[in-house]
Design an enzyme around this catalytic site. Structure first.
Site, PDB file in Angstrom:
ATOM      1  CG  ASP A  60      -0.364   0.168   2.522  1.00  0.00           C
ATOM      2  OD1 ASP A  60       0.876   0.311   2.614  1.00  0.00           O
ATOM      3  OD2 ASP A  60      -1.114   0.144   3.524  1.00  0.00           O
ATOM      4  CD  GLU A  97      21.640  -5.620  11.874  1.00  0.00           C
ATOM      5  OE1 GLU A  97      22.643  -5.037  12.337  1.00  0.00           O
ATOM      6  OE2 GLU A  97      21.550  -6.856  11.838  1.00  0.00           O
TER       7      GLU A  97
END
Length: 167
Positions: free
Chosen positions: A90, A147
């Site tokens: 989207d 991360e």
């Protein structure tokens, strides 16, 4: 975020702080349980982040935040649903903010988490946008698909069709 890429979820605040500050030697010895142990220790020291969320077509939203999740898909690691309306097709990111009300009003806050998109929520905010900014009064721990990153100014945006995949 800030020129760094993530595919699934960027999470920030308490959970990302626990992940980033769990000592390596404890992780080697205990594996995933190390995060739970560190979280149980740190939960008594939770310090909310004073943040301002800048979304298109909205007034700046000042919040005292414990957790933020920015999803390009619905689930974070472990299958926890952090962005129930997220759809990688989207071209929008879903932003869920858990305010510090969870510390003083856990019951009503958890009730709002059951329906985070409800417009009159006061403790949990959920928005969708192609881009937005967050300013924080202190360095905010962020995990980009696992991360760790530390920043006090965050700029998020979608890169449409940057990754070709079958969904």
């Amino acid at each position: 975020m800030n020129g760094r890429h993530f595919i699934n979820v960027a999470s920030g605040g308490f959970g990302a702080e626990v992940t980033a500050t769990t000592p390596q030697d404890i992780k080697r010895r205990l594996g995933g349980a190390a995060y739970t142990l560190n979280g149980l220790i740190k939960v008594w020291e939770v310090q909310p982040y004073k943040c301002t969320l800048f979304l298109p077509d909205e007034a700046p939203l000042e919040v005292s935040m414990v957790l933020i999740a920015v999803g390009n898909s619905r689930l974070a690691g472990g299958g926890f649903e952090v962005a129930p309306a997220a759809d990688p097709r989207d071209e929008r990111l879903d932003v869920m903010v858990l305010t510090d009300a969870v510390l003083s009003e856990p019951g009503p806050t958890l009730a709002e988490l059951r329906d985070p998109m409800k417009p009159d929520n006061r403790r949990v905010f959920y928005r969708q946008a192609a881009s937005f900014r967050i300013g924080s009064d202190a360095h905010l721990h962020i995990s980009l698909d696992g991360e760790p990153v530390l920043a006090d100014s965050l700029e998020f945006s979608v890169r449409p069709a940057a990754l070709k995949s079958v969904y």
